[in-house]
Design a protein around this motif. Structure first.
Motif, PDB file in Angstrom:
ATOM      1  N   UNK A 188       2.411   4.228   7.555  1.00  0.00           N
ATOM      2  CA  UNK A 188       2.026   5.535   7.003  1.00  0.00           C
ATOM      3  C   UNK A 188       3.238   6.402   6.693  1.00  0.00           C
ATOM      4  N   UNK A 189       4.431   6.049   7.227  1.00  0.00           N
ATOM      5  CA  UNK A 189       5.619   6.875   6.953  1.00  0.00           C
ATOM      6  C   UNK A 189       6.055   6.729   5.494  1.00  0.00           C
ATOM      7  N   UNK A 190       5.519   5.715   4.802  1.00  0.00           N
ATOM      8  CA  UNK A 190       5.895   5.536   3.400  1.00  0.00           C
ATOM      9  C   UNK A 190       5.169   6.508   2.472  1.00  0.00           C
ATOM     10  N   UNK A 191       4.093   7.124   2.972  1.00  0.00           N
ATOM     11  CA  UNK A 191       3.451   8.150   2.132  1.00  0.00           C
ATOM     12  C   UNK A 191       3.373   9.469   2.900  1.00  0.00           C
ATOM     13  N   UNK A 215       0.827  -1.217   0.000  1.00  0.00           N
ATOM     14  CA  UNK A 215       0.000   0.000   0.000  1.00  0.00           C
ATOM     15  C   UNK A 215       0.856   1.259   0.000  1.00  0.00           C
ATOM     16  N   UNK A 216       0.520   2.185  -0.900  1.00  0.00           N
ATOM     17  CA  UNK A 216       1.293   3.427  -0.990  1.00  0.00           C
ATOM     18  C   UNK A 216       0.468   4.676  -0.735  1.00  0.00           C
ATOM     19  N   UNK A 217      -0.734   4.498  -0.211  1.00  0.00           N
ATOM     20  CA  UNK A 217      -1.550   5.653   0.181  1.00  0.00           C
ATOM     21  C   UNK A 217      -2.609   5.157   1.168  1.00  0.00           C
ATOM     22  N   UNK A 218      -3.223   6.098   1.884  1.00  0.00           N
ATOM     23  CA  UNK A 218      -4.325   5.727   2.777  1.00  0.00           C
ATOM     24  C   UNK A 218      -5.437   5.026   1.996  1.00  0.00           C
ATOM     25  N   UNK A 219      -5.693   5.538   0.777  1.00  0.00           N
ATOM     26  CA  UNK A 219      -6.773   4.940  -0.011  1.00  0.00           C
ATOM     27  C   UNK A 219      -6.445   3.485  -0.349  1.00  0.00           C
ATOM     28  N   UNK A 236      -4.736   1.422   1.489  1.00  0.00           N
ATOM     29  CA  UNK A 236      -4.990   0.648   2.715  1.00  0.00           C
ATOM     30  C   UNK A 236      -6.491   0.398   2.858  1.00  0.00           C
ATOM     31  N   UNK A 237      -7.286   1.455   2.695  1.00  0.00           N
ATOM     32  CA  UNK A 237      -8.740   1.318   2.877  1.00  0.00           C
ATOM     33  C   UNK A 237      -9.335   0.366   1.839  1.00  0.00           C
ATOM     34  N   UNK A 238      -8.809   0.415   0.612  1.00  0.00           N
ATOM     35  CA  UNK A 238      -9.310  -0.496  -0.435  1.00  0.00           C
ATOM     36  C   UNK A 238      -8.985  -1.951  -0.087  1.00  0.00           C
ATOM     37  N   UNK A 239      -7.749  -2.178   0.371  1.00  0.00           N
ATOM     38  CA  UNK A 239      -7.354  -3.556   0.709  1.00  0.00           C
ATOM     39  C   UNK A 239      -8.214  -4.075   1.866  1.00  0.00           C
ATOM     40  N   UNK A 240      -8.428  -3.217   2.872  1.00  0.00           N
ATOM     41  CA  UNK A 240      -9.232  -3.624   4.027  1.00  0.00           C
ATOM     42  C   UNK A 240     -10.677  -3.934   3.592  1.00  0.00           C
ATOM     43  N   UNK A 241     -11.229  -3.061   2.769  1.00  0.00           N
ATOM     44  CA  UNK A 241     -12.611  -3.282   2.303  1.00  0.00           C
ATOM     45  C   UNK A 241     -12.698  -4.610   1.538  1.00  0.00           C
ATOM     46  N   UNK A 242     -11.684  -4.884   0.729  1.00  0.00           N
ATOM     47  CA  UNK A 242     -11.683  -6.120  -0.052  1.00  0.00           C
ATOM     48  C   UNK A 242     -11.549  -7.354   0.821  1.00  0.00           C
TER      49      UNK A 242
END
Ligand SMILES: [Zn+2]
Length: 494
Positions: A99-102, A70-74, A76-82
């Motif tokens: 989160x330090x990566x973005x 994951x390279x953004x909050x979105x 992360x949220x997409x992976x979690x939703x999936x």
């Protein structure tokens, strides 16, 4: 039954060699061959041993949602939703959130609540020292808006005082401990998964350094069951001291019975912690952390640590103690020397060592385990906590080897991905910011992650000598010369 492994090359000379195996051991050359294995021109090497890692937790993590890509909050949220539809045990647990990566800002409980208001969601930070929870996870863990911060931790709040869902240190541990624990079948599945992933990296044996985290008796049964069903990775167990000798432990007599009942898994010894970690400023150091944030903390007063070491030693067990800071190392060496047989015991991590401490450890004959991959993954947090000069001298492999200390390499997975080749490469060419004077040669690094790690695990008969157990790793390129070499095949004839 004699097996011949042919069409392989030596890692020392590059020349073609052949190996013979009989009854599970490498044997002398034999004319009566029953079975041939064609090594396809690969390089034959002793297999890797991971002498300090966490096998069951590695397997449990492998079955959690991995946020590495994951390279953004979105993202992360997409992976979690999936992943919501595959939720087991009622919780959605994810690992390697970073989160330090973005943008560096944490996700919040409100963003996770938008994904699911009802399924408890907990994202563990890649550091292992923090997590982010949604509202359902906080409710399931019985954390309300009126919660007090625990000692050594924080339930992070908004400016208006509401919880953000970000959990630091002991607050993170508090909620993590309230997630569902695996049952026996879950443990067996997880250990098997971990062993499969380790064998793909060329590892044939591993020390689990904290057996008893969930349920000691069940874990012993689970490790034994996985080996009984033919795992290629042997496991050596270091059992948490408090689960045996502590006030709520199973007691020395019952533990001895359990150990006697082990048919396949081996007991390595008993594990204790003397301090914390550098990244969180909890390793006990001489001097202070940068920014005047203290000197870390010993987990037990020195006389209590000595008492615990002596209890385990007197019951006949080898003791492995986690000591990261140099102050913790002094206290652990006092305890080891108090046993009268310090050479039976292991010092884990020993990241900060003075010349005098290295000499003392060499005299005592204690084994030291290092995790070179830490330098690759955590350099930035070491520099923040210790500044550049002390950081440059972390994990002094060259000095420790030259002093004659029995040193062995390991990963501490699941804290790092744990491919031994990354450890070998990092020890031989230390990353920027770490003194090259403490590098070892590639030969030495390879030896420290194979034969030396086997000896540190009590497996003196892992190697390629006649009489050793017939296990070997076949590399596509020569790992002594080529950092890109990977294990193409694991040979296990015993
Ligand atoms: Zn560990």
């Amino acid at each position: 039954m004699t097996t011949r492994l042919h069409n392989v090359r030596s890692i020392e000379t590059g020349a073609p060699v052949e190996l013979f195996a009989q009854e599970g051991r490498w044997s002398e050359r034999s004319p009566n061959v029953d079975r041939e294995i064609d090594g396809l021109g690969r390089f034959v090497a002793p297999p890797f041993v991971d002498c300090h890692c966490h096998v069951l937790p590695t397997g449990l993590d492998l079955s959690k949602v991995n946020l590495d890509a994951c390279n953004s909050h979105q993202d992360v949220l997409d992976v979690i939703a999936g992943a919501l539809r595959d939720v087991r045990n009622g919780w959605l647990l994810a690992v390697r959130y970073d989160q330090t990566r973005y943008d560096g800002k944490h996700l919040t409980l409100r963003e996770l609540d938008a994904v699911s208001p009802s399924v408890p969601i907990l994202l563990r930070h890649v550091s292992g020292h923090a997590s982010v929870a949604n509202s359902a996870a906080l409710i399931a863990a019985e954390v309300g808006e009126d919660v007090q911060d625990p000692p050594g931790g924080e339930f992070v709040r908004e400016a208006d005082g509401r919880l953000t869902g970000v959990l630091l240190e002991s607050a993170h541990e508090f909620v993590s401990e309230r997630t569902p624990a695996p049952d026996l079948d879950g443990m067996i599945d997880a250990i098997r998964l971990a062993c499969e992933s380790m064998s793909e990296m060329g590892i044939v044996a591993a020390c689990d350094m904290m057996t008893g985290r969930f349920d000691l008796v069940q874990e012993l049964l689970a490790y034994d069951a996985v080996l009984a069903s033919g795992s290629v990775v042997d496991t050596v167990l270091y059992v948490q001291w408090r689960e045996v000798f502590g006030s709520r432990g199973i007691g020395a007599a019952r533990f001895a019975d359990c150990v006697r009942d082990l048919r396949h898994a081996r007991l390595g010894g008993v594990k204790l912690f003397a301090d914390g970690a550098i990244g969180s400023g909890t390793a006990a150091i001489h001097g202070r952390y940068e920014g005047g944030t203290g000197a870390g903390k010993l987990i037990y007063p020195p006389d209590e640590l000595t008492r615990r070491v002596l209890t385990a030693h007197d019951a006949g067990y080898s003791v492995a103690v986690h000591a990261i800071g140099d102050r913790a190392v002094d206290v652990v060496m006092d305890a080891f020397e108090a046993t009268g047989e310090p050479q039976l015991h292991r010092l884990e991590h020993a990241m900060l060592l003075s010349d005098a401490q290295i000499e003392r450890i060499a005299r005592a004959g204690c084994t030291v385990t290092f995790q070179p991959e830490f330098l690759l993954r955590f350099g930035h947090s070491y520099r923040r906590q210790l500044g550049p000069e002390r950081t440059a001298l972390l994990k002094r492999s060259r000095s420790v080897v030259s002093a004659g200390v029995p040193l062995a390499y390991s990963s501490d997975r699941p804290i790092v991905p744990g491919n031994p080749m990354h450890g070998v490469n990092t020890a031989a060419t230390r990353p920027d910011g770490f003194s090259q004077a403490e590098s070892v040669t590639r030969d030495e690094a390879f030896h420290l992650y194979t034969k030396a790690a086997a000896v540190a695990s009590g497996m003196h008969d892992l190697g390629l000598r006649v009489g050793d157990r017939a296990k070997a790793a076949l590399f596509d390129r020569n790992p002594i010369h080529d950092p890109e070499a990977t294990v193409a095949q694991l040979i296990s004839l015993d």
